[in-house]
Design an enzyme around this catalytic site. Structure first.
Site, short mmCIF file in Angstrom:
data_model
loop_
_atom_site.label_atom_id
_atom_site.label_comp_id
_atom_site.label_asym_id
_atom_site.label_seq_id
_atom_site.Cartn_x
_atom_site.Cartn_y
_atom_site.Cartn_z
N VAL A 1 -26.15 -1.15 -5.40
CA VAL A 1 -25.25 -1.77 -4.42
C VAL A 1 -23.79 -1.56 -4.83
O VAL A 1 -22.96 -1.16 -4.00
CB VAL A 1 -25.56 -3.27 -4.27
CG1 VAL A 1 -24.51 -3.95 -3.41
CG2 VAL A 1 -26.95 -3.46 -3.67
N SER B 1 -29.24 -12.88 -1.72
CA SER B 1 -30.47 -12.17 -1.39
C SER B 1 -31.25 -12.99 -0.37
O SER B 1 -31.10 -14.21 -0.31
CB SER B 1 -31.30 -12.02 -2.66
OG SER B 1 -32.64 -11.78 -2.35
N SER B 2 -32.12 -12.31 0.38
CA SER B 2 -32.90 -13.03 1.39
C SER B 2 -33.90 -14.00 0.76
O SER B 2 -34.43 -14.87 1.45
CB SER B 2 -33.64 -12.04 2.29
OG SER B 2 -34.45 -11.18 1.52
N CYS B 3 -34.14 -13.87 -0.55
CA CYS B 3 -35.11 -14.78 -1.17
C CYS B 3 -34.56 -16.18 -1.40
O CYS B 3 -35.28 -17.05 -1.89
CB CYS B 3 -35.64 -14.20 -2.48
SG CYS B 3 -34.44 -14.14 -3.78
N TYR C 1 -34.61 -16.41 -9.51
CA TYR C 1 -33.52 -15.60 -8.97
C TYR C 1 -32.87 -16.32 -7.78
O TYR C 1 -31.64 -16.38 -7.66
CB TYR C 1 -34.10 -14.26 -8.53
CG TYR C 1 -33.13 -13.25 -7.98
CD1 TYR C 1 -32.20 -12.65 -8.81
CD2 TYR C 1 -33.16 -12.89 -6.64
CE1 TYR C 1 -31.33 -11.69 -8.30
CE2 TYR C 1 -32.30 -11.94 -6.13
CZ TYR C 1 -31.38 -11.35 -6.98
OH TYR C 1 -30.52 -10.40 -6.47
N LYS D 1 -28.95 -17.54 -7.11
CA LYS D 1 -28.19 -17.04 -5.96
C LYS D 1 -27.72 -18.20 -5.08
O LYS D 1 -26.62 -18.16 -4.52
CB LYS D 1 -29.03 -16.04 -5.16
CG LYS D 1 -29.24 -14.72 -5.89
CD LYS D 1 -27.91 -14.04 -6.14
CE LYS D 1 -28.00 -12.72 -6.85
NZ LYS D 1 -26.68 -12.14 -7.17
N PRO E 1 -27.75 -10.10 1.66
CA PRO E 1 -28.42 -8.88 2.14
C PRO E 1 -29.93 -9.03 2.18
O PRO E 1 -30.51 -9.78 1.40
CB PRO E 1 -28.04 -7.83 1.08
CG PRO E 1 -27.08 -8.46 0.16
CD PRO E 1 -27.21 -9.94 0.32
N HIS F 1 -38.42 -2.48 -6.92
CA HIS F 1 -38.87 -3.00 -5.63
C HIS F 1 -39.89 -2.03 -5.02
O HIS F 1 -40.08 -0.91 -5.51
CB HIS F 1 -37.69 -3.20 -4.68
CG HIS F 1 -36.78 -4.29 -5.11
ND1 HIS F 1 -35.58 -4.06 -5.74
CD2 HIS F 1 -36.90 -5.65 -5.04
CE1 HIS F 1 -35.00 -5.21 -6.02
NE2 HIS F 1 -35.78 -6.20 -5.61
N ASP G 1 -48.60 -10.91 -3.30
CA ASP G 1 -47.98 -10.49 -2.04
C ASP G 1 -46.54 -11.00 -1.94
O ASP G 1 -45.71 -10.40 -1.27
CB ASP G 1 -48.76 -11.06 -0.84
CG ASP G 1 -49.83 -10.11 -0.35
OD1 ASP G 1 -49.79 -8.92 -0.69
OD2 ASP G 1 -50.72 -10.59 0.39
#
Ligand code: GFB
Length: 311
Positions: A19, A110-112, A139, A143, A166, A182, A272
């Protein structure tokens, strides 16, 4: 609001990462001065080092792309690294930036950060409305702390600092190590190696049914420069492509790009993770930014980089 980049000194923290590298490439199109520091020159986990560097370099703006990142396995197996390092890095940079009077700060999450069972597509206001996905909660917590730091400095000191979240990213400079990467770079490598070996199958983790949204890092970098110039508010902004596929569909797309058909074998002992995490990027689009690259074009571009730099 427009933050004119002309003549500004902009520190891209983490410029050696995928990034950060994309942000440097995008900022090179602006009339600004780009500041960077390698890990050997500056250890971001060390508060006094960060403070001294900031006092000496005096950036006008910071894009924070530095951090400990990784795929589902690396996140799951190294909770301390992901929580401690990411919390230290954002805390050190934010406080040092405040002391050095840095005008603009763009923090990347992050989307998490969103709850595992957030409504889809996920709007920004889903933050802190439910439990996180266990494989990456360490993580995610770091964030979320970063978003809150940007808001806290804004509220207490009037700092014009912002956050962008993102979606799952890929592109040149990605990590292709099968243990820590990833899914997208992992499958590029797996299909490439299967083709070279003439293997009949490629192994995927989990069930192949989770849905993921993917964005090329150069598209992200363009959105980040847009936000750096034009966005000023406490709320974080989602940055997604709207391009969502199952992991199985991703594998089929990668097979086409690499030019190799193989049987997909699913390893059910691997997690998953989140069943689905599609960002709602309506706010960003309403501001006037749109992402145009298709997944297949983006993967073809990433594969060229893989062939040039990794083989
Ligand atoms: O990309 P990924 O590692 O992370 O995995 P997350 C996405 C999905 O792909 C999961 C599956 O369902 C994996 O089980 N998958 C299939 C594979 N084959 C593979 C493979 O060979 N390698 C990998 N890595 N996955 C991460 C978070 O979550 O996303 C981070 O852990 C961060 O904190 C990042 O948020 C963007 O999308 O599940």
């Amino acid at each position: 609001m427009t933050f004119d980049l002309t003549g500004k000194r902009i520190w891209v923290a983490g410029h050696r990462g995928m990034v950060g590298g994309a942000v440097v490439r995008r900022l090179a199109q602006e009339d600004c001065e780009i500041l960077t520091a390698t890990r050997a020159e500056l250890d971001l986990v060390e508060q006094s080092a960060v403070r001294a560097w900031m006092q000496e370099m005096r950036p006008d703006a910071i894009v924070m792309a530095a951090g400990k990142v990784g795929g589902i396995k690396a996140n799951n197996e190294n909770p301390v690294d992901f929580l401690y390092q990411n919390m230290m890095i954002v805390s050190n940079i934010a406080q040092a930036a405040h002391e050095a009077d840095v005008e603009r700060f763009l923090f990347l999450g992050s989307s998490c950060i969103y709850p595992k069972m957030a409504p889809q597509p996920i709007p920004e206001n889903s933050l802190l409305t439910g439990p996180l996905e266990p494989t990456n909660e360490w993580y995610a917590i770091a964030k979320i702390a970063g978003i809150k730091l940007m808001q806290a400095y804004r509220q207490q000191y009037g700092r014009d600092w912002i956050s962008a979240m993102p979606t799952n990213l890929y592109g040149p400079g990605d990590n292709y190590d099968l243990n820590s990467s990833h899914v997208l770079p992992a499958l590029l490598r797996k299909f490439h190696e299967a083709k070279a070996a003439g293997a009949s199958s490629v192994e995927l983790w989990g069930s192949g049914t989770p849905l993921r949204e993917f964005m090329h890092c150069d598209d992200l970098a363009d959105a980040l420069v847009f936000l750096l110039k034009d966005y000023s508010a406490p709320e974080h902004v989602n940055v997604g492509s709207g391009v969502e596929v199952t992991i199985r569909e991703l594998a089929e797309t990668i097979a086409r790009v690499v030019g190799y058909e193989a049987n997909l074998v699913f390893d059910a002992t691997k997690p998953d993770g989140t069943p689905r995490k599609l960002m709602d990027s309506a706010r960003l689009q309403a501001m006037g930014w749109n992402n145009s690259r298709s997944l297949e074009d983006g993967i073809a571009h990433a594969y060229q980089d893989f062939l040039t730099n990794q083989v």
